[in-house]
Design a protein around this motif. Sequence first.
Motif, PDB file in Angstrom:
ATOM      1  N   GLU A   1      -5.567   1.831  14.099  1.00 60.31           N
ATOM      2  CA  GLU A   1      -4.354   2.420  13.538  1.00 60.31           C
ATOM      3  C   GLU A   1      -4.679   3.399  12.422  1.00 60.31           C
ATOM      4  O   GLU A   1      -3.991   4.407  12.253  1.00 60.31           O
ATOM      5  N   LEU A   2      -5.713   3.084  11.659  1.00 57.09           N
ATOM      6  CA  LEU A   2      -6.144   4.005  10.597  1.00 57.09           C
ATOM      7  C   LEU A   2      -6.552   5.342  11.199  1.00 57.09           C
ATOM      8  O   LEU A   2      -6.100   6.408  10.746  1.00 57.09           O
ATOM      9  N   MET A   3      -7.368   5.296  12.238  1.00 61.58           N
ATOM     10  CA  MET A   3      -7.851   6.531  12.856  1.00 61.58           C
ATOM     11  C   MET A   3      -6.709   7.307  13.501  1.00 61.58           C
ATOM     12  O   MET A   3      -6.666   8.536  13.447  1.00 61.58           O
ATOM     13  N   LYS A   4      -5.761   6.580  14.104  1.00 62.05           N
ATOM     14  CA  LYS A   4      -4.642   7.256  14.765  1.00 62.05           C
ATOM     15  C   LYS A   4      -3.676   7.899  13.773  1.00 62.05           C
ATOM     16  O   LYS A   4      -3.015   8.887  14.095  1.00 62.05           O
TER      17      LYS A   4
ATOM     18  N   ILE B   1       0.867  -1.195   0.000  1.00 61.51           N
ATOM     19  CA  ILE B   1       0.000   0.000   0.000  1.00 61.51           C
ATOM     20  C   ILE B   1       0.896   1.235   0.000  1.00 61.51           C
ATOM     21  O   ILE B   1       1.774   1.368   0.865  1.00 61.51           O
ATOM     22  N   PRO B   2       0.713   2.146  -0.938  1.00 60.68           N
ATOM     23  CA  PRO B   2       1.607   3.317  -1.030  1.00 60.68           C
ATOM     24  C   PRO B   2       1.388   4.300   0.114  1.00 60.68           C
ATOM     25  O   PRO B   2       0.264   4.510   0.570  1.00 60.68           O
ATOM     26  N   LYS B   3       2.495   4.900   0.561  1.00 59.30           N
ATOM     27  CA  LYS B   3       2.424   5.939   1.589  1.00 59.30           C
ATOM     28  C   LYS B   3       2.781   7.315   1.049  1.00 59.30           C
ATOM     29  O   LYS B   3       2.604   8.319   1.743  1.00 59.30           O
ATOM     30  N   THR B   4       3.331   7.335  -0.162  1.00 59.17           N
ATOM     31  CA  THR B   4       3.625   8.634  -0.806  1.00 59.17           C
ATOM     32  C   THR B   4       2.986   8.633  -2.186  1.00 59.17           C
ATOM     33  O   THR B   4       2.675   7.574  -2.753  1.00 59.17           O
ATOM     34  N   TRP B   5       2.817   9.828  -2.720  1.00 56.77           N
ATOM     35  CA  TRP B   5       2.217   9.947  -4.062  1.00 56.77           C
ATOM     36  C   TRP B   5       3.145   9.372  -5.128  1.00 56.77           C
ATOM     37  O   TRP B   5       2.676   8.795  -6.117  1.00 56.77           O
ATOM     38  N   ASP B   6       4.445   9.518  -4.938  1.00 56.80           N
ATOM     39  CA  ASP B   6       5.391   8.924  -5.887  1.00 56.80           C
ATOM     40  C   ASP B   6       5.264   7.404  -5.897  1.00 56.80           C
ATOM     41  O   ASP B   6       5.300   6.766  -6.964  1.00 56.80           O
ATOM     42  N   GLN B   7       5.118   6.803  -4.708  1.00 53.28           N
ATOM     43  CA  GLN B   7       4.954   5.354  -4.620  1.00 53.28           C
ATOM     44  C   GLN B   7       3.659   4.913  -5.303  1.00 53.28           C
ATOM     45  O   GLN B   7       3.627   3.907  -6.016  1.00 53.28           O
ATOM     46  N   MET B   8       2.583   5.679  -5.072  1.00 54.23           N
ATOM     47  CA  MET B   8       1.307   5.317  -5.681  1.00 54.23           C
ATOM     48  C   MET B   8       1.376   5.410  -7.199  1.00 54.23           C
ATOM     49  O   MET B   8       0.854   4.549  -7.917  1.00 54.23           O
ATOM     50  N   LEU B   9       2.050   6.455  -7.695  1.00 52.86           N
ATOM     51  CA  LEU B   9       2.178   6.622  -9.147  1.00 52.86           C
ATOM     52  C   LEU B   9       2.960   5.457  -9.757  1.00 52.86           C
ATOM     53  O   LEU B   9       2.546   4.879 -10.780  1.00 52.86           O
ATOM     54  N   ALA B  10       4.073   5.104  -9.133  1.00 49.56           N
ATOM     55  CA  ALA B  10       4.908   4.018  -9.659  1.00 49.56           C
ATOM     56  C   ALA B  10       4.167   2.672  -9.605  1.00 49.56           C
ATOM     57  O   ALA B  10       4.179   1.895 -10.574  1.00 49.56           O
TER      58      ALA B  10
ATOM     59  N   VAL C   1     -15.861  -2.296   2.468  1.00 49.23           N
ATOM     60  CA  VAL C   1     -15.857  -2.362   1.011  1.00 49.23           C
ATOM     61  C   VAL C   1     -15.078  -3.614   0.613  1.00 49.23           C
ATOM     62  O   VAL C   1     -13.902  -3.757   0.986  1.00 49.23           O
ATOM     63  N   PRO C   2     -15.687  -4.515  -0.104  1.00 52.73           N
ATOM     64  CA  PRO C   2     -14.991  -5.780  -0.417  1.00 52.73           C
ATOM     65  C   PRO C   2     -13.752  -5.555  -1.279  1.00 52.73           C
ATOM     66  O   PRO C   2     -13.748  -4.729  -2.189  1.00 52.73           O
ATOM     67  N   ASN C   3     -12.703  -6.284  -0.926  1.00 53.69           N
ATOM     68  CA  ASN C   3     -11.468  -6.326  -1.720  1.00 53.69           C
ATOM     69  C   ASN C   3     -10.692  -5.000  -1.748  1.00 53.69           C
ATOM     70  O   ASN C   3      -9.920  -4.775  -2.681  1.00 53.69           O
ATOM     71  N   TYR C   4     -10.893  -4.135  -0.762  1.00 53.56           N
ATOM     72  CA  TYR C   4     -10.118  -2.885  -0.714  1.00 53.56           C
ATOM     73  C   TYR C   4      -9.583  -2.638   0.688  1.00 53.56           C
ATOM     74  O   TYR C   4     -10.292  -2.811   1.680  1.00 53.56           O
ATOM     75  N   TYR C   5      -8.305  -2.270   0.728  1.00 57.51           N
ATOM     76  CA  TYR C   5      -7.719  -1.780   1.974  1.00 57.51           C
ATOM     77  C   TYR C   5      -8.143  -0.319   2.161  1.00 57.51           C
ATOM     78  O   TYR C   5      -8.266   0.430   1.198  1.00 57.51           O
ATOM     79  N   MET C   6      -8.327   0.067   3.418  1.00 54.80           N
ATOM     80  CA  MET C   6      -8.624   1.470   3.736  1.00 54.80           C
ATOM     81  C   MET C   6      -7.474   2.034   4.561  1.00 54.80           C
ATOM     82  O   MET C   6      -7.216   1.561   5.678  1.00 54.80           O
ATOM     83  N   THR C   7      -6.766   3.009   4.016  1.00 52.56           N
ATOM     84  CA  THR C   7      -5.605   3.598   4.690  1.00 52.56           C
ATOM     85  C   THR C   7      -5.625   5.111   4.500  1.00 52.56           C
ATOM     86  O   THR C   7      -6.381   5.628   3.669  1.00 52.56           O
TER      87      THR C   7
END
Length: 733
Positions: free
Chosen positions: A359-362, A163-172, A277-283
């Motif tokens: 952890e998501l909320m925190k 799961i990407p934590k930066t926009w560059d990671q998500m783009l790649a 939501v099925p089949n999706y991580y929420m971060t």
Amino acid sequence: MNKKYLFFSLFIYIYTGIVNAITINLAGQSFLKSFEDLYALITREFNKYAKENDLDINLNFILFSIENTTKEWDSFDSAMHLLLQQKKTKYDMLIYDPLFTRRLSPHLVNLKDYLPKEHLDQYLGDAEKIGVYEDKWVGMPLLLKYTILYSNKILLNKYDEKIPKTWDQMLATGKRILEEERKNNNYDLIGFNGYYPKGESTMCSAYSFLYSYRDSKESPVPEINSKTAEEAFNMLLKIKNELSNDEVFSIGEDNHIMMLYMGTVIFSNFWDFDHEVPNYYMTPLPGKTEDVNGSCLGGYLLGINNYITNEKKRAASEVIKFLTSEYIQKEVILKQFKCFSALTKLYDDEEVCSYTDCELMKSIQGIERPSSKIDNYEDYSSKYTNLINDFLYNNKPLKEALTEIDDILKIYHFSQKTSTIALILFIIIQIIFCCVILMTALLFIPKFKKYFRFLSNDLWIMYVLGVILVISSVFPFFGALTSLKCFFNHIILSTGLNFILTPILYQLLINFPKINVYSEWLKKNKYLFIGLIEFINILIGSLLLLSPYKIKEIIIEEGKNYEKCQLDNKYGTVILIIQIGILIIKFLSINTLIYLEWNLAVIAHELKIIVIMMGMDCILIALYCIYKLLNITNYITYYTLYIGIIVLFFLTNHTYLFIIRIILSNKDGDDEMVMKIRQSTHSYIHKLTTSQQGNISKSSHMSNNTETETQYSNKSKTLTNILKIHESTSFFS
């Protein structure tokens, strides 16, 4: 008989309890079935709690749904605002959007007065961001909403991606997965759904994206015209172009949800509408760096109508205290409806963390939209989103879009630090300032004393000081405008004009051709007379401190906003009229005395010069009046025109008086001109006097006893005296 009596007594007791119970009407809006169910449940829970604790309070929920209201994001809140403005008490409480906190705050109860401090202290952080305005806690969050990143589990696992934590990671990551899927002819897959449709949603997405590009967690939202903002939005455009397209990026909520349930998108930015939501991580949404992210913060706030009775306010506060209690937040908001609670201590509860992603909320770093900082947020949001959409979809240059967004709220100041024109004018004014001071030396050079015989040196010094003050009146307009600067501009300008006119008026009064006790008194009491006049003027002007200037913002559509001084109260206007009246009286008095003393030999040449000055001043006054009446939309033009009038005053008055007339002066020519004026005037006066005397003679032959003839004779005598004074070339008794 006893049984019947007991039954009847019990019925009366129950009925009386119901009748005497305080009914609290709570209004709320929902277009989703899940929220209708939530509202019904919390209503039942409170009424059960009230009954068990003998509170004598009955909660009645009034639902505004798609069936009885328009499907606009702000329709309900706008309706509530209108009712509260009219001080209606139809609804005791309401559930409202945090975007309306500022607008509704004058009409809602300060919950600090009704809820225990220890209860409020549990709701710091994001709850405080959206529920407090100007240190007044007007809304307690029933629940919070965040935009989050939905990441496709199947595709991430398939390609062993994290799961990407930066926009560059998500783009790649997105580019790699898209490339691999297209090799398998999967052209329906979208890399990223940014959630940038028309309207408030774009504001939410764009503002949180910009927030995610700040330098650290503690840093504020980057300035819209900064290099950071350029970097952020260039990345956004790159993501849209490489992972998505215009059509997908701009789809609305319904299609967005459909794409998530169909699994046709790798990454998606959207509200936390369903925690399963099925089949999706929420971060949390990505950021510029791994330790920084940004999510748009929303929610549902509980507020109390400020116009209901104190008894109802206390009852309504019990409702809020219960709905924001640990029980409701834990068992209803988090457990049953899978929403986010603002009661942060619950995310340290192991039981809660068994059914909620603590952890998501925190880790979410929420940012509220700037609705509480802007007077007309709806207008600002509309312009902001339109410009972002023009950049994303219509090829508008980013720098131009960001500048126009900045201009929506930015107030431009006339400053030598930011404007070349302002710098040039500032230098010119300083040069003029120095020139005036240097010109004063002419008063003490014997060669030029003959040009300054009209006034004594002390009166010339006062005149020069007046010119300096008039020129100095422009300095308060440089830089940020304040109420005090407006006052200084006014008092400096009015004092300067009076310092210019008073010496001339004084000299003309003591030069009156007909010797009189008033002129003689003035000669002996020069400083008392001048000091008294100027003291009165400064005193009147100082009264404006009691009714100060206000700074009026001039909002220019698609232009540069600026500020100007404004007196918008009767008290200040009266003071201004009095000061203008004093100047007019002085101006008219000077011109009247010039006419009466026109032929005095000792000052004939000087009077001609003063007449020229008075004529030019009339033109400048007309220009100033036109300037004040103009609706000027450019701040540079507005202040440049004012400074231009001041520069013209310097050129047409002081420069002419001290420099030009000396250069052009030709004593013989001047004397000849004076003699021609005198001869022409003498001839005209002689004819006019002869005619008047003839009329008087004829009228006296007709009748000496009628009132009309007497009045005519008195008028003729007055006119004859005026003409006699005007004709005089020397002083007489």
